[in-house]
Design an enzyme around this catalytic site. Sequence first.
Site, mmCIF file in Angstrom:
data_model
loop_
_atom_site.group_PDB
_atom_site.id
_atom_site.type_symbol
_atom_site.label_atom_id
_atom_site.label_comp_id
_atom_site.label_asym_id
_atom_site.label_seq_id
_atom_site.Cartn_x
_atom_site.Cartn_y
_atom_site.Cartn_z
ATOM 1 N N GLU A 77 0.812 -1.194 0.000
ATOM 2 C CA GLU A 77 0.000 0.000 0.000
ATOM 3 C C GLU A 77 0.854 1.256 0.000
ATOM 4 O O GLU A 77 0.926 1.958 -0.986
ATOM 5 C CB GLU A 77 -0.908 -0.031 1.239
ATOM 6 N N GLU A 110 -4.148 19.812 39.538
ATOM 7 C CA GLU A 110 -5.152 20.840 39.779
ATOM 8 C C GLU A 110 -4.594 22.235 39.782
ATOM 9 O O GLU A 110 -5.289 23.175 39.432
ATOM 10 C CB GLU A 110 -5.855 20.562 41.117
#
Lengths: 97, 504
Positions: B65, B308
């Site tokens: 391919e 955080e």
Amino acid sequence: MKDYVLQLFVTGKTSRSQRAIDNIRRICSEHLGFDYKLTIVDVLESPQLAEDQKVLATPTLVKLMPPPVRRIVGDLSAADVVTAALDIRVENQEANP
Amino acid sequence: MNGGEVTKLETGIPGVDHIARGGLPRNRTTLVSGTAGSAKTVLAAQFLAEGILQYEQNGVFVTFEESIDDIRKNMLGFGWPIAQWESDGKWAFVDASPEPNEAMDVAGDFDLGALLARIEHAAKRIGAVRLSMDSLGAVFTQLRDSSIVRRELFRVAHSLRRLGLTSFLTAERTDEYGPIARFGVEEFVADNVVILRNILDDEKRRRTIEILKFRGTTHQKGEYPFTIVPNVGIVAIPLSAIELVQKSSDIRVTSGSVELDAMCSGGFFRDSIVLVSGATGTGKTLMATEFMKGGTDNGERSLLFAFEESREQLFRNASGWGIDYEDTERTGLLRVECNYPESAGLEDHLIRMKATIEEFRPNRVAVDSLSALERVSSNRGFREFIIGLTSFIKHQEIVGLFTSTTTTLMGGSSITEGHISTITDSIILLRYVETFGEMRRGLTVLKMRGSKHDKDIRELSIDNEGMHIKGPFRDVAGIISGNPHQVFRTESERLNGLFTSDES
């Protein structure tokens, strides 16, 4: 200098290989006379040639000249496909331009 | 090698050998099927690359391919110098990609003898052990006659065994959960089938690898997430395949707080996972900070993953509690890794965290907070992340502390806890307690595997020296259920009396 330069890749001396060789020789002599050069390559003996030409299936007929390069895969039993792909004018077509 | 027991060939692809219980069936072909963009080519190339890098096994790559130039270029990003390997005689291409400006006709019966001769030629030239073929579907589009191609590919697959090659053949499929592959490819190489998926799950892309079957040998079942890492390639995460073999020790380490250590009968176990759960502002980050300090004070290497807050925020907060992160980091005992949760997928976070842990070799790890990571993943992906992380940390025999934010201010639970509470060894709850119009903080050790612990709900206060755990709340009930209310002395005595009269 021949107009048609053809390479036929086959795998070993199988009946399919022989069929392809016979078919191309017949088509060439019928339509091209002596105006062609045909080389037969056995991929078992020359795998590098197959690699260089990127041949995947056998038999494969490669039309190197005249351009464009074109490949026909199979035992070449479908003569009409072969002549069309090789761009060979078949006589009865020549009769009706 | 024909007949008899199937032996395996280690692929060297991270995680894959674990799922495959040792590797690919040796001298066999394995079909890799996946939709467009499912990383089939990467897997095929990596199989050869790892062979060269890790096992001194050379490989042949057959491409139907992509052009070989494209493959060389695309794989450079993974750090695989294919062109170099080619000139070293370690890697060989068999180029069967279509010529873009060449027409091909089919006239009669044919075989794939040329392909086979080329493969054999290449394999002998470099002494190949591995082979990848990418991708079979393209042969069908090139040669059109499906029934002949199918017959011939079967023959090729069979011949690969004769050549002593262990192979990956890729094929494409149209649906993630449909037929195995297009063109009925699986019918002729069906002994071993691996499926790669690239699923859109809850708006997040999720890649998984599944071994559908290995004939005559075993493998782990089900889908396992994987990710593609620059300079590495495919990394599979064999979550449930991870064995629970961690030793459990009874060595205690400090939580960073003398009072909490006392509540836990002397501290956390050295190879345990502690979950700290609480609403926003109840002191989770502080607990993680104290936990880090407790480690570095004892000369332990401590690692904090913060999701955080930014580095600056975190360092400033720590100094507000009397802890100098910057200074401690300079000693080399502490490392603080701040990452924005959205900066990567959860699988990538996991891989990065593992790499940091392996590199820094900490004695303790804190993650603040898991809930922040929950945002970037589907539930299922998050569960797998938690399992992957906890089992990895446990394997390292280090103590881990994770924080988790509950969604409701008072009590309540979160998805995090549902996933994690059975995996963690200890759970500490931080809760708001409302008493006489005042918000106070409560702390309790809910569970501690393998140890006695204090069952009281104690008051937690925070000042510029960090946290302090005080006496238990006596006259408040319903704190954990999120519905605290005052219990008057007489009533509490009455309630106590209720139980004592039961005992007598």
